[in-house]
Design an enzyme around this catalytic site. Structure first.
Site, PDB file in Angstrom:
ATOM      1  N   GLU A   1     -37.316 -14.269   1.099  1.00  0.00           N
ATOM      2  CA  GLU A   1     -38.418 -15.053   0.401  1.00  0.00           C
ATOM      3  C   GLU A   1     -37.737 -16.084  -1.003  1.00  0.00           C
ATOM      4  OE1 GLU A   1     -42.303 -13.351   0.273  1.00  0.00           O
ATOM      5  OE2 GLU A   1     -41.885 -12.012   1.744  1.00  0.00           O
TER       6      GLU A   1
ATOM      7  N   THR B   1     -33.726 -16.925  -2.288  1.00  0.00           N
ATOM      8  CA  THR B   1     -32.766 -16.236  -3.188  1.00  0.00           C
ATOM      9  C   THR B   1     -32.949 -16.524  -4.707  1.00  0.00           C
ATOM     10  OG1 THR B   1     -31.435 -18.243  -2.919  1.00  0.00           O
ATOM     11  CG2 THR B   1     -30.911 -16.699  -1.113  1.00  0.00           C
TER      12      THR B   1
HETATM   13  N1  CAA Z   1     -46.476 -25.366  -3.733  1.00  0.00           N
HETATM   14  C1  CAA Z   1     -46.920 -26.368  -3.204  1.00  0.00           C
HETATM   15  N2  CAA Z   1     -46.025 -27.475  -2.890  1.00  0.00           N
HETATM   16  C2  CAA Z   1     -44.700 -27.301  -2.901  1.00  0.00           C
HETATM   17  C3  CAA Z   1     -44.212 -26.359  -3.607  1.00  0.00           C
HETATM   18  C4  CAA Z   1     -45.053 -25.013  -3.824  1.00  0.00           C
HETATM   19  N3  CAA Z   1     -44.359 -23.796  -4.232  1.00  0.00           N
HETATM   20  N4  CAA Z   1     -43.014 -26.304  -3.621  1.00  0.00           N
HETATM   21  C5  CAA Z   1     -42.799 -27.839  -2.880  1.00  0.00           C
HETATM   22  N5  CAA Z   1     -44.059 -28.214  -2.595  1.00  0.00           N
HETATM   23  C6  CAA Z   1     -44.436 -29.558  -2.262  1.00  0.00           C
HETATM   24  C7  CAA Z   1     -43.569 -30.602  -3.235  1.00  0.00           C
HETATM   25  O1  CAA Z   1     -44.525 -30.777  -4.227  1.00  0.00           O
HETATM   26  C8  CAA Z   1     -43.382 -31.947  -2.265  1.00  0.00           C
HETATM   27  O2  CAA Z   1     -44.357 -32.292  -1.933  1.00  0.00           O
HETATM   28  P1  CAA Z   1     -44.525 -33.913  -2.243  1.00  0.00           P
HETATM   29  O3  CAA Z   1     -43.303 -34.623  -1.505  1.00  0.00           O
HETATM   30  O4  CAA Z   1     -45.917 -34.495  -1.938  1.00  0.00           O
HETATM   31  O5  CAA Z   1     -44.312 -34.302  -3.846  1.00  0.00           O
HETATM   32  C9  CAA Z   1     -42.846 -31.058  -0.990  1.00  0.00           C
HETATM   33  O6  CAA Z   1     -43.430 -29.883  -1.195  1.00  0.00           O
HETATM   34  C10 CAA Z   1     -41.244 -31.018  -0.860  1.00  0.00           C
HETATM   35  O7  CAA Z   1     -40.844 -30.434  -2.256  1.00  0.00           O
HETATM   36  P2  CAA Z   1     -39.343 -30.379  -2.514  1.00  0.00           P
HETATM   37  O8  CAA Z   1     -38.951 -31.829  -2.594  1.00  0.00           O
HETATM   38  O9  CAA Z   1     -39.101 -29.556  -3.610  1.00  0.00           O
HETATM   39  O10 CAA Z   1     -38.394 -29.857  -1.435  1.00  0.00           O
HETATM   40  P3  CAA Z   1     -37.073 -29.440  -1.192  1.00  0.00           P
HETATM   41  O11 CAA Z   1     -36.558 -29.713   0.235  1.00  0.00           O
HETATM   42  O12 CAA Z   1     -36.349 -29.813  -2.297  1.00  0.00           O
HETATM   43  O13 CAA Z   1     -37.194 -27.708  -1.227  1.00  0.00           O
HETATM   44  C11 CAA Z   1     -37.031 -25.458  -1.934  1.00  0.00           C
HETATM   45  C12 CAA Z   1     -37.589 -26.938  -2.188  1.00  0.00           C
HETATM   46  C13 CAA Z   1     -37.775 -24.903  -3.319  1.00  0.00           C
HETATM   47  C14 CAA Z   1     -35.626 -25.266  -2.197  1.00  0.00           C
HETATM   48  C15 CAA Z   1     -37.716 -24.882  -0.800  1.00  0.00           C
HETATM   49  O14 CAA Z   1     -37.108 -25.531   0.414  1.00  0.00           O
HETATM   50  C16 CAA Z   1     -37.509 -23.425  -0.824  1.00  0.00           C
HETATM   51  O15 CAA Z   1     -38.389 -22.693  -1.350  1.00  0.00           O
HETATM   52  N6  CAA Z   1     -36.642 -22.855  -0.298  1.00  0.00           N
HETATM   53  C17 CAA Z   1     -36.403 -21.379   0.086  1.00  0.00           C
HETATM   54  C18 CAA Z   1     -37.119 -21.053   1.349  1.00  0.00           C
HETATM   55  C19 CAA Z   1     -37.375 -19.451   1.496  1.00  0.00           C
HETATM   56  O16 CAA Z   1     -37.783 -18.829   0.313  1.00  0.00           O
HETATM   57  N7  CAA Z   1     -37.084 -18.823   2.629  1.00  0.00           N
HETATM   58  C20 CAA Z   1     -37.710 -17.624   2.883  1.00  0.00           C
HETATM   59  C21 CAA Z   1     -38.105 -17.389   4.234  1.00  0.00           C
HETATM   60  S1  CAA Z   1     -39.290 -15.913   4.391  1.00  0.00           S
HETATM   61  C22 CAA Z   1     -38.328 -14.885   4.636  1.00  0.00           C
HETATM   62  O17 CAA Z   1     -37.672 -14.534   3.665  1.00  0.00           O
HETATM   63  C23 CAA Z   1     -38.413 -13.727   5.700  1.00  0.00           C
HETATM   64  C24 CAA Z   1     -39.624 -12.761   5.675  1.00  0.00           C
HETATM   65  O18 CAA Z   1     -40.082 -12.442   6.780  1.00  0.00           O
HETATM   66  C25 CAA Z   1     -39.668 -11.981   4.533  1.00  0.00           C
END
Ligand code: CAA
Length: 389
Positions: A371, A373
């Site tokens: 969820e 790193t």
């Molecule tokens: N809430 C609402 N909107 C959000 C948001 C949030 N928390 N975070 C980003 N956004 C929106 C931004 O506002 C942006 O929108 P606009 O273009 O309209 O302004 C859009 O989403 C894109 O955001 P970013 O430009 O910030 O996107 P990015 O490509 O730079 O990535 C990141 C951001 C934070 C790195 C994201 O990719 C991320 O959280 N990565 C980690 C993924 C993750 O946690 N994976 C785990 C998967 S689940 C798991 O672990 C398995 C399980 O089953 C438990």
């Protein structure tokens, strides 16, 4: 110490926390080591947790949930995770990654159909975002959902899906328009019995071994268009919004693991003697105890704060990303610190499977990875603080 003066708990909070503690002690504690060893999914206890309302704590009663607040969810989850982090992650995914997103973005029909069986514990939910080549950079997914009349056809490969081998329903994120990158992602609700869903092999894991994790492969999987969650192109925002809720759950899982490892170390430090006195009387051990306790209580404050921020956002809207990311970052690194120290204080006994301390150590690591790193949490926090996004 869960009744801190700045967050006075209500009678309902305390009743739920006590019920979760009682259940965890009576039903999960006797089987936790055995299920960790076998890696078998604990179907029977998960079903009982559903019947007690633990699988949809914030889901309104009309959809089969307990209709309580986010602090209630955190309090109950903490008790389950103190005893077994594997049961904890199954509960966390059902509550936050699955039910929360459908409550927030789903239609009335979708809520009734897809939330009720999970919230009542009859079925298990999963969240499929990550792919083999896109983990932290979630927006670069390759899987495709193609519209075909009243249907979407799903194709692609999702990895590290918690509860993947056993889930009845999935929230799935796929590209509907790859040219638009993140803005071309859409979210779908998929019944696990749909033709074209292939469950990959169960991942052999270091910790949380009783929670089943696998790849899910979609091969021309046709689902009704009405199963799209939110609008086309809204999927990435839904995924991120849901992860904010999920991160509070994983922070709580880390807190529960740390508390269990701490309590074992505290007791051992008071009993075990060396050089004529309890080892806790040596500052080398006593100061470890002090640091462990302080970091645990700081984690708890960050988590309760994030839970209250989430609760406020239900009424007032707005994001609580920074509160959730700070709670997950600090609590997961605390869990690693505390479990490491607990093994060290226990010496050889900490390394032995005769005590659960080595299991806490193994279970803690994943909280710094899934969820988002610790590096991703730092990215989220720093971008917000520096006004970069
Ligand atoms: N809430 C609402 N909107 C959000 C948001 C949030 N928390 N975070 C980003 N956004 C929106 C931004 O506002 C942006 O929108 P606009 O273009 O309209 O302004 C859009 O989403 C894109 O955001 P970013 O430009 O910030 O996107 P990015 O490509 O730079 O990535 C990141 C951001 C934070 C790195 C994201 O990719 C991320 O959280 N990565 C980690 C993924 C993750 O946690 N994976 C785990 C998967 S689940 C798991 O672990 C398995 C399980 O089953 C438990």
């Amino acid at each position: 110490m869960t009744d801190l003066p700045i967050y006075p708990l209500t009678t309902e909070h305390k009743m739920l926390r006590d019920a979760a503690r009682d259940f965890a002690q009576k039903e999960i504690s006797p089987i936790a080591a055995e299920f960790d060893e076998s890696g078998e999914f604990p179907h029977a206890t998960i079903k009982k947790m559903g019947a007690l309302g633990f699988m949809g704590i914030e889901v309104p009663e009309e959809y089969g949930g307990a209709g309580m607040d986010c602090l209630s969810y955190v309090l109950a989850l903490e008790e389950i995770c103190k005893v077994d982090a594997a049961h904890g992650v199954i509960m966390s995914v059902n509550n936050s990654l699955y039910c929360h997103g459908i409550m927030q973005f789903g239609t009335e029909e979708q809520r009734k159909k897809f939330i009720t069986p999970i919230a009542t514990g009859e079925a298990i939910g999963a969240y499929s975002l990550t792919e083999p080549q896109s983990g932290s950079d979630a927006g670069t997914m390759k899987s495709r959902a193609t519209r075909d009349g009243d249907f979407y056809v799903l194709n692609g490969r999702k990895s590290w899906v918690t509860s993947g081998p056993v889930a009845d329903y999935f929230v799935v994120f796929m590209m509907t328009d790859p040219d638009k990158k993140q803005k071309g992602v859409s979210a779908f609700l998929v019944d696990g019995k749909t033709k074209g869903i292939v469950r990959g092999k169960k991942e052999p894991k270091l910790g949380i071994r009783a929670s089943a994790t696998s790849e899910i492969i979609f091969e021309d999987c046709r689902i009704p268009a009405e199963n799209r969650l939110g609008a086309e192109g809204e999927g990435f925002k839904i995924a991120m919004t849901v992860l904010d809720a999920g991160r509070i759950g994983i922070a709580t899982q880390a807190l529960g693991i740390a508390e269990a490892a701490y309590e074992a170390a505290r007791q051992y430090a008071g009993q075990r003697e060396a050089f004529g006195q309890p080892i806790g009387a040596f500052q080398g051990t006593g100061f470890k105890i002090a640091d462990m306790k302080t970091r645990i209580e700081a984690s708890r404050l960050l988590i309760y704060n994030a839970a209250i921020a989430k609760e406020k956002s239900k009424e007032a809207g707005g994001r609580y990303s920074i509160e959730a990311s700070m709670a997950k970052l600090f609590a997961s690194e605390t869990a690693m610190f505390v479990t490491h120290q607990s093994v060290q204080i226990h010496g050889g006994m900490g390394y032995s499977k005769e005590l659960p301390v080595e299991r806490y150590f193994r279970d803690a690591k994943i909280t710094e990875i899934y969820e988002g790193t610790s590096e991703i949490q730092r990215l989220v926090i720093s971008r917000i603080e520096l006004g970069l996004k």
